[in-house]
Design a protein around this motif. Sequence first.
Motif, PDB file in Angstrom:
ATOM      1  N   LEU A  82       0.829  -1.203   0.000  1.00 11.17           N
ATOM      2  CA  LEU A  82       0.000   0.000   0.000  1.00 11.17           C
ATOM      3  C   LEU A  82       0.863   1.253   0.000  1.00 11.17           C
ATOM      4  O   LEU A  82       1.965   1.267   0.560  1.00 11.17           O
ATOM      5  N   ILE A  83       0.362   2.312  -0.613  1.00 20.17           N
ATOM      6  CA  ILE A  83       1.111   3.554  -0.758  1.00 20.17           C
ATOM      7  C   ILE A  83       0.316   4.698  -0.141  1.00 20.17           C
ATOM      8  O   ILE A  83      -0.868   4.876  -0.433  1.00 20.17           O
ATOM      9  N   LYS A  84       0.986   5.475   0.709  1.00 22.57           N
ATOM     10  CA  LYS A  84       0.388   6.655   1.322  1.00 22.57           C
ATOM     11  C   LYS A  84       1.297   7.861   1.069  1.00 22.57           C
ATOM     12  O   LYS A  84       2.473   7.842   1.423  1.00 22.57           O
ATOM     13  N   ASP A  85       0.751   8.894   0.445  1.00 18.64           N
ATOM     14  CA  ASP A  85       1.496  10.125   0.183  1.00 18.64           C
ATOM     15  C   ASP A  85       1.330  11.046   1.393  1.00 18.64           C
ATOM     16  O   ASP A  85       0.223  11.472   1.707  1.00 18.64           O
ATOM     17  N   LEU A  86       2.431  11.364   2.065  1.00 19.53           N
ATOM     18  CA  LEU A  86       2.386  12.159   3.289  1.00 19.53           C
ATOM     19  C   LEU A  86       2.640  13.639   3.049  1.00 19.53           C
ATOM     20  O   LEU A  86       2.693  14.419   4.008  1.00 19.53           O
ATOM     21  N   LYS A  87       2.783  14.022   1.797  1.00 23.90           N
ATOM     22  CA  LYS A  87       3.036  15.422   1.487  1.00 23.90           C
ATOM     23  C   LYS A  87       1.878  16.282   1.993  1.00 23.90           C
ATOM     24  O   LYS A  87       0.709  15.955   1.777  1.00 23.90           O
ATOM     25  N   GLY A  88       2.217  17.374   2.677  1.00 22.27           N
ATOM     26  CA  GLY A  88       1.161  18.243   3.184  1.00 22.27           C
ATOM     27  C   GLY A  88       1.728  19.432   3.913  1.00 22.27           C
ATOM     28  O   GLY A  88       2.907  19.494   4.263  1.00 22.27           O
ATOM     29  N   GLU A  89       0.863  20.405   4.168  1.00 23.86           N
ATOM     30  CA  GLU A  89       1.288  21.665   4.781  1.00 23.86           C
ATOM     31  C   GLU A  89       1.800  21.459   6.196  1.00 23.86           C
ATOM     32  O   GLU A  89       2.783  22.081   6.609  1.00 23.86           O
ATOM     33  N   MET A  90       1.151  20.578   6.973  1.00 21.16           N
ATOM     34  CA  MET A  90       1.580  20.369   8.354  1.00 21.16           C
ATOM     35  C   MET A  90       2.996  19.826   8.403  1.00 21.16           C
ATOM     36  O   MET A  90       3.844  20.304   9.189  1.00 21.16           O
ATOM     37  N   ARG A  91       3.293  18.833   7.558  1.00 18.19           N
ATOM     38  CA  ARG A  91       4.638  18.261   7.512  1.00 18.19           C
ATOM     39  C   ARG A  91       5.659  19.331   7.140  1.00 18.19           C
ATOM     40  O   ARG A  91       6.732  19.432   7.755  1.00 18.19           O
ATOM     41  N   GLU A  92       5.345  20.134   6.135  1.00 18.60           N
ATOM     42  CA  GLU A  92       6.279  21.162   5.679  1.00 18.60           C
ATOM     43  C   GLU A  92       6.516  22.210   6.765  1.00 18.60           C
ATOM     44  O   GLU A  92       7.649  22.688   6.931  1.00 18.60           O
ATOM     45  N   ASN A  93       5.491  22.570   7.501  1.00 16.60           N
ATOM     46  CA  ASN A  93       5.649  23.550   8.582  1.00 16.60           C
ATOM     47  C   ASN A  93       6.532  23.015   9.701  1.00 16.60           C
ATOM     48  O   ASN A  93       7.327  23.765  10.293  1.00 16.60           O
ATOM     49  N   ILE A  94       6.399  21.728  10.006  1.00 16.43           N
ATOM     50  CA  ILE A  94       7.264  21.117  11.028  1.00 16.43           C
ATOM     51  C   ILE A  94       8.714  21.125  10.562  1.00 16.43           C
ATOM     52  O   ILE A  94       9.627  21.466  11.324  1.00 16.43           O
ATOM     53  N   LEU A  95       8.941  20.766   9.304  1.00 20.72           N
ATOM     54  CA  LEU A  95      10.301  20.715   8.784  1.00 20.72           C
ATOM     55  C   LEU A  95      10.963  22.097   8.769  1.00 20.72           C
ATOM     56  O   LEU A  95      12.182  22.208   8.957  1.00 20.72           O
ATOM     57  N   LYS A  96      10.183  23.133   8.563  1.00 19.07           N
ATOM     58  CA  LYS A  96      10.735  24.498   8.578  1.00 19.07           C
ATOM     59  C   LYS A  96      11.315  24.839   9.948  1.00 19.07           C
ATOM     60  O   LYS A  96      12.231  25.661  10.058  1.00 19.07           O
ATOM     61  N   LYS A  97      10.792  24.209  10.995  1.00 18.76           N
ATOM     62  CA  LYS A  97      11.288  24.457  12.352  1.00 18.76           C
ATOM     63  C   LYS A  97      12.557  23.657  12.655  1.00 18.76           C
ATOM     64  O   LYS A  97      13.163  23.837  13.721  1.00 18.76           O
ATOM     65  N   LYS A  98      12.935  22.750  11.758  1.00 17.30           N
ATOM     66  CA  LYS A  98      14.151  21.936  11.907  1.00 17.30           C
ATOM     67  C   LYS A  98      14.181  21.211  13.255  1.00 17.30           C
ATOM     68  O   LYS A  98      15.051  21.459  14.098  1.00 17.30           O
ATOM     69  N   PRO A  99      13.231  20.307  13.494  1.00 18.64           N
ATOM     70  CA  PRO A  99      13.188  19.625  14.790  1.00 18.64           C
ATOM     71  C   PRO A  99      14.441  18.790  15.058  1.00 18.64           C
ATOM     72  O   PRO A  99      15.022  18.193  14.160  1.00 18.64           O
ATOM     73  N   LYS A 100      14.815  18.749  16.321  1.00 15.04           N
ATOM     74  CA  LYS A 100      16.039  18.080  16.757  1.00 15.04           C
ATOM     75  C   LYS A 100      15.827  16.568  16.910  1.00 15.04           C
ATOM     76  O   LYS A 100      14.783  16.122  17.390  1.00 15.04           O
ATOM     77  N   VAL A 101      16.831  15.796  16.517  1.00 14.64           N
ATOM     78  CA  VAL A 101      16.819  14.353  16.759  1.00 14.64           C
ATOM     79  C   VAL A 101      17.188  14.126  18.222  1.00 14.64           C
ATOM     80  O   VAL A 101      18.279  14.514  18.674  1.00 14.64           O
TER      81      VAL A 101
END
Length: 302
Positions: free
Chosen positions: A189-208
């Motif tokens: 099965l394939i799920k496309d996770l592209k979306g505004e919420m994901r992009e907004n989180i990535l802009k904050k550069k969350p720490k590992v």
Amino acid sequence: MLNVSEIGIKFLGENVEEFKEGFKTLFARRYLPDVRESVEKPSIVIERFRGEEFRIFSATYDHMGVDEYKIESPKPSAYGNEAPIFFLLQAVARASAKVGRVVVTDSVAVYEDGEVVLFVGYPHTGKSTISVLALAKGLNVLSTENTVVEVKDSLRVVGGTEVLVYDPSVKHIYGVNVPHDSSTKSGYLIKDLKGEMRENILKKKPKVSKIVLLHAAFNCSGYSFSQMRGRKIKKTLWYFSTALLKGLDYYEPMPLHVPLNDKIKETLAKFLDVASSLDMIEAFGNHKSIFEALFGPVNEKV
């Protein structure tokens, strides 16, 4: 021009737009992180000549800061001409390392409460199933296969692949139901996770905050964790941080052996130094048991 995780790529040759479209497909985005259109200055220039098979017949590195390739290739396509996609991934990994970023292969990034747990594992060790469980719990999966990590005094996730491919068995074995968009020829099965919420989180550069080396299977029961330290961390993560650069991710007829300049070596060394100061564990057992030990109970039948 194309942008793959903030690396600008300029294509030259005949039918450039048609060729470029092959890197925007769902299949290509399973492996290429954050494919977008771009007008930025290119870090990679690819001159493409038409041909019946894929081959690289010229590579010039660091020419005025740009990596230049000449290739012969049909349009990229799933199950037909996949090699250009993996070649481009290797080229992007090199260009990323030149600007202080590492493309960590065979990894997924799960975001919770402002931080990221980075799972790494060899093929078929449970990363996609962990991702499905995370989605079922309502967590954000920032990367599904290749995770882009910015290396400074900490490791921060700034990009990654956004197409999840997973075994449908997870639905009835673990009682979860994550809606999917399509399926592969083999029934995954394939799920496309592209979306505004994901992009907004990535802009904050969350720490590992934690790294997990995963060894999970459906037929296991329970779980166990083993703390990793020192050289074992560096030895393990050396593979996941250099596999794309060194051509260990195979494509036909043979991956490039790209040179590592001083900046790339500096990026890799710092990545390993910072990673070895983090909490890293080895996880064995059942996917769900491992996941719930890390994140708490999964919401069933979502």
